[in-house]
Structure formats: structure tokens, C-alpha cells
Design a protein around this motif. Sequence first.
Motif, PDB file in Angstrom:
ATOM      1  N   ILE A 198       0.844  -1.204   0.000  1.00 20.34           N
ATOM      2  CA  ILE A 198       0.000   0.000   0.000  1.00 20.34           C
ATOM      3  C   ILE A 198       0.872   1.244   0.000  1.00 20.34           C
ATOM      4  O   ILE A 198       0.641   2.194  -0.735  1.00 20.34           O
TER       5      ILE A 198
ATOM      6  N   LEU B  64       3.834   1.515  -1.148  1.00 15.13           N
ATOM      7  CA  LEU B  64       4.462   1.647  -2.465  1.00 15.13           C
ATOM      8  C   LEU B  64       3.493   2.263  -3.461  1.00 15.13           C
ATOM      9  O   LEU B  64       3.801   3.241  -4.132  1.00 15.13           O
ATOM     10  N   PHE B  65       2.285   1.710  -3.484  1.00 11.39           N
ATOM     11  CA  PHE B  65       1.350   2.183  -4.494  1.00 11.39           C
ATOM     12  C   PHE B  65       0.788   3.553  -4.163  1.00 11.39           C
ATOM     13  O   PHE B  65       0.268   4.240  -5.029  1.00 11.39           O
TER      14      PHE B  65
ATOM     15  N   GLN C 258       2.485   5.925  -3.732  1.00 10.00           N
ATOM     16  CA  GLN C 258       3.349   6.846  -4.476  1.00 10.00           C
ATOM     17  C   GLN C 258       2.852   7.055  -5.897  1.00 10.00           C
ATOM     18  O   GLN C 258       3.238   7.985  -6.576  1.00 10.00           O
ATOM     19  N   CYS C 259       2.027   6.117  -6.343  1.00 13.75           N
ATOM     20  CA  CYS C 259       1.571   6.164  -7.741  1.00 13.75           C
ATOM     21  C   CYS C 259       0.269   6.927  -7.784  1.00 13.75           C
ATOM     22  O   CYS C 259      -0.798   6.359  -7.869  1.00 13.75           O
ATOM     23  N   THR C 260       0.359   8.246  -7.690  1.00 12.30           N
ATOM     24  CA  THR C 260      -0.857   9.014  -7.500  1.00 12.30           C
ATOM     25  C   THR C 260      -1.289   9.812  -8.718  1.00 12.30           C
ATOM     26  O   THR C 260      -2.348  10.385  -8.727  1.00 12.30           O
ATOM     27  N   SER C 261      -0.460   9.853  -9.720  1.00  9.67           N
ATOM     28  CA  SER C 261      -0.890  10.631 -10.877  1.00  9.67           C
ATOM     29  C   SER C 261      -0.514   9.884 -12.137  1.00  9.67           C
ATOM     30  O   SER C 261       0.360   9.026 -12.119  1.00  9.67           O
ATOM     31  N   ILE C 262      -1.186  10.224 -13.203  1.00 13.79           N
ATOM     32  CA  ILE C 262      -0.933   9.505 -14.448  1.00 13.79           C
ATOM     33  C   ILE C 262       0.129  10.189 -15.274  1.00 13.79           C
ATOM     34  O   ILE C 262       0.703   9.600 -16.170  1.00 13.79           O
TER      35      ILE C 262
ATOM     36  N   TYR D 166       7.349   9.182 -18.617  1.00 16.22           N
ATOM     37  CA  TYR D 166       8.347   8.127 -18.434  1.00 16.22           C
ATOM     38  C   TYR D 166       8.234   7.467 -17.064  1.00 16.22           C
ATOM     39  O   TYR D 166       8.157   6.253 -16.956  1.00 16.22           O
TER      40      TYR D 166
ATOM     41  N   HIS E 118       5.735   7.861 -14.862  1.00 13.29           N
ATOM     42  CA  HIS E 118       4.385   7.968 -14.347  1.00 13.29           C
ATOM     43  C   HIS E 118       3.536   6.816 -14.856  1.00 13.29           C
ATOM     44  O   HIS E 118       3.926   6.089 -15.755  1.00 13.29           O
ATOM     45  N   PHE E 119       2.341   6.704 -14.258  1.00  9.68           N
ATOM     46  CA  PHE E 119       1.449   5.591 -14.577  1.00  9.68           C
ATOM     47  C   PHE E 119       0.923   5.676 -16.012  1.00  9.68           C
ATOM     48  O   PHE E 119       0.615   4.666 -16.634  1.00  9.68           O
ATOM     49  N   GLY E 120       0.825   6.854 -16.549  1.00  9.33           N
ATOM     50  CA  GLY E 120       0.128   7.052 -17.823  1.00  9.33           C
ATOM     51  C   GLY E 120       0.853   6.595 -19.057  1.00  9.33           C
ATOM     52  O   GLY E 120       1.754   5.780 -19.003  1.00  9.33           O
TER      53      GLY E 120
ATOM     54  N   TYR F  94      -9.115   2.129  -7.430  1.00  6.46           N
ATOM     55  CA  TYR F  94      -8.221   3.278  -7.488  1.00  6.46           C
ATOM     56  C   TYR F  94      -7.548   3.392  -8.855  1.00  6.46           C
ATOM     57  O   TYR F  94      -7.499   4.464  -9.462  1.00  6.46           O
TER      58      TYR F  94
ATOM     59  N   LEU G  71      -7.536   6.059 -12.064  1.00  5.00           N
ATOM     60  CA  LEU G  71      -6.400   6.616 -12.822  1.00  5.00           C
ATOM     61  C   LEU G  71      -6.607   6.403 -14.326  1.00  5.00           C
ATOM     62  O   LEU G  71      -6.260   7.260 -15.143  1.00  5.00           O
TER      63      LEU G  71
ATOM     64  N   ILE H 192      -6.707   8.997 -17.476  1.00  7.75           N
ATOM     65  CA  ILE H 192      -6.019   8.850 -18.764  1.00  7.75           C
ATOM     66  C   ILE H 192      -7.014   9.041 -19.907  1.00  7.75           C
ATOM     67  O   ILE H 192      -6.725   9.718 -20.895  1.00  7.75           O
TER      68      ILE H 192
ATOM     69  N   ARG I 126       0.546  -0.773 -17.151  1.00  8.56           N
ATOM     70  CA  ARG I 126       1.039   0.553 -16.745  1.00  8.56           C
ATOM     71  C   ARG I 126       1.711   0.514 -15.382  1.00  8.56           C
ATOM     72  O   ARG I 126       2.682   1.221 -15.131  1.00  8.56           O
TER      73      ARG I 126
ATOM     74  N   LYS J 185       5.100  -1.087 -15.812  1.00  6.75           N
ATOM     75  CA  LYS J 185       5.975  -0.093 -16.438  1.00  6.75           C
ATOM     76  C   LYS J 185       6.464   0.906 -15.401  1.00  6.75           C
ATOM     77  O   LYS J 185       7.655   1.196 -15.316  1.00  6.75           O
ATOM     78  N   TRP J 186       5.555   1.381 -14.593  1.00 10.40           N
ATOM     79  CA  TRP J 186       5.902   2.368 -13.570  1.00 10.40           C
ATOM     80  C   TRP J 186       6.903   1.773 -12.581  1.00 10.40           C
ATOM     81  O   TRP J 186       7.906   2.410 -12.223  1.00 10.40           O
TER      82      TRP J 186
END
Lengths: 299, 219
Positions: A11, A13-14, A16-20, A293, A295-297, B24, B28, B32, B172, B175-176
Motif C-alpha cells: 500500500i 508503495l502504491f 506513491q503512484c498518485t498521478s498519471i 516516463y 508515471h502511470f500514464g 483506485y 487513474l 487517462i 502501466r 511499467k511504472w
Amino acid sequence: MFKSIFSFSLILLFSQCTSIKNENANVMMDESTMVTDGELALEDGNKLYGFWVGKFEMDFQDEEYPIYEDDEFEYNKKINISIDKIVGERIEGHSVVSGNYRVFLGSIKRDSGRYFVEAREPGDHPNDGIFKFQMNDTMLWGTWTAFDKKDSIRRKYELKRRLFKYDSTVALEEAEYVDYKKTKQEMIVEEDDSFEIPYYATSTQKIYEINASNTFLNEPDVANLKKGDLLIVRNAIYARHGYAFKNKALRRFFDAQDWYIPVNSDITDELSATERHNIELLMAFEKNAEEYYDHFGRY
Amino acid sequence: MRILNYNFNYKQLGKVFFFLFIAYFTYLMWLITIQYIPINFKVAFLQIKQNEIRHIHYQIAFFTHVYTSIFVLIIGLFQFSNWIRTKFVKFHRTAGKVYIALVLVFAGPSGLIMGYYANGGWFTQISFCLLAILWIWFTYLAYKHIRNGNIQKHKNFMMRSYALTLSAISLRLFKWLIVIIFKLPPMDTYYIVAWAGWLVNLAIAELIIISQLSLLNKS
């Protein structure tokens, strides 16, 4: 127990993944809009005319000590002093250093096979000063002192005459492009002004394999490049045209290239069709790398 | 475990966490998706697909895929809840029909066209085309089995179908993770996630199916 530690760290870790995408992404453009009339044309027969290129070194008086902040190391800029016109005892020219193109005007006297020149910059730029140098057919050496007394900046130089000719085939030599301060955005205070520039971690070996001036690049050629590489490959195009970089990190990289001569602060008219195409392609990938690069998107 | 005066067992708790996790990342994915509203050929993924986006069939495929897949993801979130499936059978059926129609008619075929134009050459093209074909195939089989009244097989194929739907997220996410941990260049990363993005999900779905099967056999 282990399960909850594991899920908790997951949790964490993820979270940190807050934006695309990176909303602050912007492609660094080091193209200034300033154009000064160059008078680059050389008059035939005059052996003093042309570009004199070399290191623009700090010249410290005894009582002064260089103060470098943190990991800032001494970096000798490359200067290009151009002798443009000599009429009688009057000399006209300009210098290109640190991305600044400044004209100078002064007097030239001949004495025992050498020429003595004293020339002043206009004085309307905070970093203007006075050049005092001697020259012969092969060398130009002397000092430069800032008008601004409180800075008391003095520099010295020994320059060699260089011919500038655009060559699309010139390859990069090994040089360092490293981010010394690992922050991404940084306020840089230069002698004359301050501006924000992005720093990139570093470039890789791939930058020596790609020439964006004589090769028509397609998407697969650049798709695996990181943003630092994309930046260098694109800016090498400008460097081949003699673009005078204002960005310090880029300038440090290209000043270290033997072939590189800072000539002009606007070279956009001189770009070839291939180069224009490649710049557009590289910028699209730079923008993408900046935004997505890490980011999640994207895909 | 007691939360809000309700007794949870670990399995239920795990399900809730899994739901929140997927919800969640579906959010995201929503972010996108709305980057492409209004239609713009110069944003996000498309800024590096300029050669492909010139073709009208790629334009249609791309925007069909983007605008429909997000709803496949969202619907899938609610279809595996026992509570909804038993208390709101009608909702489950209607939503399921929309899910199947979206995959079979819109998101699947458009994904196949995009897969053909995938970045990275044949290695990734094969992966994405295979992904699209299996997605359509599993979804179709799930539909066929429920029409025949075979609930267990319907469940299994829906799990496989949704596992492939979730590849949008896992690809994704991988990849991240690869980029922040290993800092690989973009295309090397893409080669890995193009396959891992859905093979890992499918493997997890198969494990769940096998474990449920052994539970059934025991009882």
C-alpha cells in the motif's frame, strides 16, 4: 503478521503512484530570440579577421579566492572573439560566450610584429567589460575586465584562429553530461541573470551513435532513448550550427567538444529540412518522456 | 476482525482491499481517458503515434478503444461481487450484457487494430494482437456458457476475460515499477510489459480457477 507487513508495504508503495502524468513537464528549449547583426562576412586578405576560439579562464588576483558553492566546480567557458572590421586604428568585433553575443569597439595598434587591441563592450548589459589583448597571425591573448567594479571579475584567454563551417557529419566526442545536483528543477544564478533550468540525471552511450543532422530519424530510432539522450541528440543539431547555448549544463557539454564554436544565438533559419523534421520528432518524444516516463500514464 | 461492528474474515477483507486497489487504478485509467476529450491528435500517447494517427482507420480504432474500454473496466469491478450477483440479479445481467457487447463489438476489435500498429515491432505487435484475440475469445465463451446455463464455466471465462481487461492497469503499473526501480529505457520497458502486462494476470486468473476447482472437488 508477515502478510500485513507485506500488504502494508504494498500500500505504501502504491500510494506513491498518485498521478498519471507529470503535470510540470516542459521541454527545455534553449533558443533565445535575441538576434544581433553578425557582420560575419570576412574581408579577403586580412589575416586578423575571423573567429578566435579558446578558454575564457578566471584570472584571480592574489587577494581573491575562488568560492565555489557545494559541488560547483571550475568550468572554463569557451569564448569566441570575432574580429569583424579594421579601418585604420579602429577595430570592430564581437564576442560570444555563455550564450551572450556582445559587440565591441576599440583601437588597434601595431608594434614590432604584434597588434595591441583595447576594445569596449557597449555597457548596457550588466556583464559588459573591456577587452585588452595582443594578437599576431596565429594567436590572440589577453584579458577581459568587467566594468562593474564591485564584481571585479577578470578573465584571461589564449585563443587560436578557427574557421567555422557547418558540417552535418560531425560526431559527438565523449564528454560528460551529468547532473551534479540531483534536483530536477533548479534556480541557476549566472553572472548576468538567473533562470530556471531542468537538470537531467545523465546521458548514456547512445548519444554517440545518433547524428540528427545527417540522418532522417524515424520513431523506432528514438523510441528507446531516455530524456537526457533525447536532449543531447537534439541540441547537437544546434551545436553543429554554432548555436551559443545559454543553458549551463548543455554549454558545459558542448564547450567540451573540440569542434564546437559558439557563433550565434539564433540559428533557426539555418536548419536543414532533415534537422527540422528530427527536432520535431525528438521534441515529441522529449515531451512524452517528461510527462509519462516515470508515471502511470501513456500506454 | 471486527470493523464497524461487522465481522470480516481475512478472505473478505482481502476482497475489499482488492476491490479498492482495482477501483483506485480504474480511477487513474479514467484520468487517462479524459485526456482524450475533446478529440485531440497531439496529446499523451498520440504525440508519439503521429505516423499512425494520420490513418482514418487508426483514428476510429484508437478513439473507439479509449472511449469504450474504460466502461469495460468499470463494469467489471461490480460483476464479481456475490452480494450484487445474488441481490441484484437484473443489474448483474444487464451490466454483463453491456460488458460483453462492448468487448466483442468495440473495445476488442479496435484493440486488435491498434495491436497491429503497436510500437516496438513484431515482438510487441504479436503480444497485443494475441491479447485482443484472447480477450474477444474468452468473453465470447463466457457469454456462450451462460446462455447454455453452465455457470461454473461462465465464471471461469469471465475471470479470464476480466484478467485481460485488467492488463490495461497491470501493464502501466509494471511499467511504472520497472522505471522507478530499474530505470530501464522506455522501449526496453515496453518489450517487457507488453507481454508481462497480461500474461501475469492470466496466470493469476488460472491459479484462482484451479484453487476454486480443488475446493469444489473437496466438498
